[in-house]
Design a protein around this motif. Structure first.
Motif, PDB file in Angstrom:
ATOM      1  N   GLU A  11       0.865  -1.165   0.025  1.00 13.37           N
ATOM      2  CA  GLU A  11      -0.013  -0.089  -0.041  1.00 13.37           C
ATOM      3  C   GLU A  11       0.755   1.481   0.166  1.00 13.37           C
ATOM      4  OE1 GLU A  11      -2.605  -0.111   3.318  1.00 13.37           O
ATOM      5  OE2 GLU A  11      -3.924  -2.035   2.761  1.00 13.37           O
ATOM      6  N   ARG A  12       1.948   1.386   0.626  1.00 11.63           N
ATOM      7  CA  ARG A  12       2.786   2.473   0.797  1.00 11.63           C
ATOM      8  C   ARG A  12       4.301   2.316   0.389  1.00 11.63           C
ATOM      9  NH1 ARG A  12       0.359   2.280   6.314  1.00 11.63           N
ATOM     10  NH2 ARG A  12      -1.245   3.677   6.341  1.00 11.63           N
ATOM     11  N   GLN A  13       4.954   3.284   0.016  1.00 11.10           N
ATOM     12  CA  GLN A  13       6.329   3.228  -0.376  1.00 11.10           C
ATOM     13  C   GLN A  13       7.049   3.834   0.606  1.00 11.10           C
ATOM     14  OE1 GLN A  13       6.894   4.997  -4.506  1.00 11.10           O
ATOM     15  NE2 GLN A  13       9.344   5.107  -3.847  1.00 11.10           N
ATOM     16  N   VAL A  14       8.359   3.219   0.803  1.00  6.15           N
ATOM     17  CA  VAL A  14       9.164   3.742   2.039  1.00  6.15           C
ATOM     18  C   VAL A  14      10.080   4.781   1.152  1.00  6.15           C
ATOM     19  CG1 VAL A  14      11.173   2.900   3.273  1.00  6.15           C
ATOM     20  CG2 VAL A  14       9.285   1.513   3.077  1.00  6.15           C
ATOM     21  N   ARG A  15      10.454   5.804   1.959  1.00  9.30           N
ATOM     22  CA  ARG A  15      10.896   6.763   1.764  1.00  9.30           C
ATOM     23  C   ARG A  15      11.958   7.270   2.796  1.00  9.30           C
ATOM     24  NH1 ARG A  15       9.119   9.547  -3.092  1.00  9.30           N
ATOM     25  NH2 ARG A  15       7.115   8.732  -3.778  1.00  9.30           N
ATOM     26  N   GLY A  16      12.993   7.830   2.242  1.00  6.36           N
ATOM     27  CA  GLY A  16      14.164   8.315   3.240  1.00  6.36           C
ATOM     28  C   GLY A  16      14.548   9.937   3.594  1.00  6.36           C
ATOM     29  N   GLY A  17      15.281  10.095   4.525  1.00  6.36           N
ATOM     30  CA  GLY A  17      15.396  11.698   4.697  1.00  6.36           C
ATOM     31  C   GLY A  17      16.366  11.652   5.869  1.00  6.36           C
ATOM     32  N   SER A  18      16.751  12.820   6.136  1.00  5.38           N
ATOM     33  CA  SER A  18      17.837  12.990   7.308  1.00  5.38           C
ATOM     34  C   SER A  18      17.734  14.416   7.866  1.00  5.38           C
ATOM     35  CB  SER A  18      19.378  12.611   6.772  1.00  5.38           C
ATOM     36  OG  SER A  18      19.725  13.454   6.111  1.00  5.38           O
ATOM     37  N   ALA A  19      18.085  14.637   8.919  1.00  8.92           N
ATOM     38  CA  ALA A  19      18.375  15.877   9.759  1.00  8.92           C
ATOM     39  C   ALA A  19      19.705  15.827   9.969  1.00  8.92           C
ATOM     40  CB  ALA A  19      17.359  16.128  10.843  1.00  8.92           C
ATOM     41  N   GLY A  20      20.694  16.552   9.217  1.00 14.17           N
ATOM     42  CA  GLY A  20      22.102  16.716   9.456  1.00 14.17           C
ATOM     43  C   GLY A  20      22.657  18.060   9.538  1.00 14.17           C
ATOM     44  N   GLU A  21      24.080  17.973  10.039  1.00 16.77           N
ATOM     45  CA  GLU A  21      24.816  19.241   9.843  1.00 16.77           C
ATOM     46  C   GLU A  21      26.401  18.914   9.560  1.00 16.77           C
ATOM     47  OE1 GLU A  21      25.781  22.574   9.623  1.00 16.77           O
ATOM     48  OE2 GLU A  21      23.853  22.957  10.262  1.00 16.77           O
ATOM     49  N   LEU A  22      26.748  19.718   8.625  1.00 17.90           N
ATOM     50  CA  LEU A  22      28.239  19.385   8.056  1.00 17.90           C
ATOM     51  C   LEU A  22      29.098  20.431   8.678  1.00 17.90           C
ATOM     52  CD1 LEU A  22      27.568  19.107   4.157  1.00 17.90           C
ATOM     53  CD2 LEU A  22      27.675  17.124   6.228  1.00 17.90           C
ATOM     54  N   ASP A  23      28.439  21.369   9.505  1.00 16.92           N
ATOM     55  CA  ASP A  23      29.240  22.472   9.897  1.00 16.92           C
ATOM     56  C   ASP A  23      29.526  22.069  11.412  1.00 16.92           C
ATOM     57  OD1 ASP A  23      30.926  24.606  10.574  1.00 16.92           O
ATOM     58  OD2 ASP A  23      29.323  26.077  10.477  1.00 16.92           O
ATOM     59  N   ILE A  24      30.458  21.050  11.502  1.00 18.31           N
ATOM     60  CA  ILE A  24      31.259  20.536  12.856  1.00 18.31           C
ATOM     61  C   ILE A  24      32.208  21.150  13.284  1.00 18.31           C
ATOM     62  CG2 ILE A  24      31.585  18.556  13.991  1.00 18.31           C
ATOM     63  CD1 ILE A  24      29.818  16.943  12.169  1.00 18.31           C
ATOM     64  N   ASN A  25      32.731  21.855  14.493  1.00 17.34           N
ATOM     65  CA  ASN A  25      33.640  22.519  14.943  1.00 17.34           C
ATOM     66  C   ASN A  25      33.683  22.494  16.533  1.00 17.34           C
ATOM     67  OD1 ASN A  25      36.107  23.701  15.409  1.00 17.34           O
ATOM     68  ND2 ASN A  25      35.175  25.853  14.980  1.00 17.34           N
ATOM     69  N   VAL A  26      34.332  21.211  16.816  1.00 14.54           N
ATOM     70  CA  VAL A  26      34.388  20.860  18.255  1.00 14.54           C
ATOM     71  C   VAL A  26      36.063  21.000  18.643  1.00 14.54           C
ATOM     72  CG1 VAL A  26      34.034  19.029  20.137  1.00 14.54           C
ATOM     73  CG2 VAL A  26      32.749  19.206  18.039  1.00 14.54           C
TER      74      VAL A  26
END
Length: 265
Positions: free
Chosen positions: A140-155
């Motif tokens: 009945e349904r199609q699986v889709r993907g996504g993400s919440a990400g951040e490339l600006d990492i400065n530790v």
């Protein structure tokens, strides 16, 4: 008699794909390897689960299985697949979808397998496998993907608690079925909150003790309805201190990178 161990924990698969054998040197930085594997399908099929069998776990960092169609790889399609059909990381071998949901594979297409290796001090050979479990009919349904990400990492070096935040917007009504945080060795904790269009907030996943070597994907018992306009808020903490037993080098300033001594969010 000792019981015979079953190779595939999800059961007998409909298809087993042998990943082309990969040779990994003893030392050196390994770039991602994107392997194109035709499936020789003569008709469209729908996947309901994926299981990975790691060849050499001492060098295999992850596998992500993306799909491509009969016209070849489309970068736009790949970017909108999230983690594709599914992904392997230590502790996460089986990827399942919600009831009556599936991922389509087109006739004439195949898989693009993103392989990431790290060296172990000795030469290694990896021969992994991917098992596919198929629906008999279109779900009945199609699986889709996504993400919440951040490339600006400065530790900063020796920083004990560095908090970061990333968000993702749902542009249409959706059902959320799984979540999985991803950081490397300095990852400390992870938290996910849904912020609804009416201003309400709901915590949907809290990982107070993130472990790089045990990266579970968390499946909801029932898919959550998420109305259009909602926002997923991912908050996580890095521990770059010398008290982190997994930290390869606390004196380094951390930035985004594909290698495990760098970081992702």
């Amino acid at each position: 008699l000792r019981p015979t161990a079953e190779k595939w924990s999800y059961g007998e698969p409909d298809m087993v794909i042998d990943v082309p054998t990969q040779e990994i040197p003893a030392t050196g930085v390994q770039d991602y390897r994107n392997l194109m594997v035709p499936l020789n399908l003569d008709k469209d099929v729908w996947v309901k689960a994926v299981e990975f069998e790691a060849g050499d776990t001492t060098v295999l960092h992850h596998i992500i299985a993306f799909a491509y169609g009969p016209n070849g790889v489309s970068e736009f399609d790949i970017l909108n697949q999230g983690i594709g059909l599914g992904a392997y990381a230590p502790g996460n071998e089986v990827n399942t979808y919600p009831e009556n949901s599936g991922f389509p594979l087109k006739a004439g297409g195949g898989l693009m397998l993103q392989m990431h290796y790290t060296t172990s001090g000795k030469e290694a050979t990896d021969s992994s496998q991917v098992a596919l479990y198929l629906w008999d009919e279109e779900p009945e349904r199609q699986v889709r993907g996504g993400s919440a990400g951040e490339l600006d990492i400065n530790v900063a070096p020796f920083e004990r608690r560095h908090e970061m935040l990333a968000t993702a917007k749902f542009r249409q009504d959706s059902y959320l079925s799984m979540l999985g945080p991803h950081m490397h060795y300095r990852g400390y904790d992870a938290n996910f909150v849904l912020r609804y269009p009416d201003g309400r907030e709901e915590e949907i996943l809290n990982v107070p003790n993130y472990q790089f070597n045990w990266q579970k994907v968390y499946d909801f018992k029932e898919p959550m309805f998420v109305p259009a306009g909602s926002e997923l808020v991912f908050t996580g903490t890095f521990d770059n201190s010398e008290t982190n037993p997994f930290n390869p080098d606390p004196s380094q300033t951390l930035s985004w990178g594909e290698q495990t001594w760098q970081e992702m969010f």
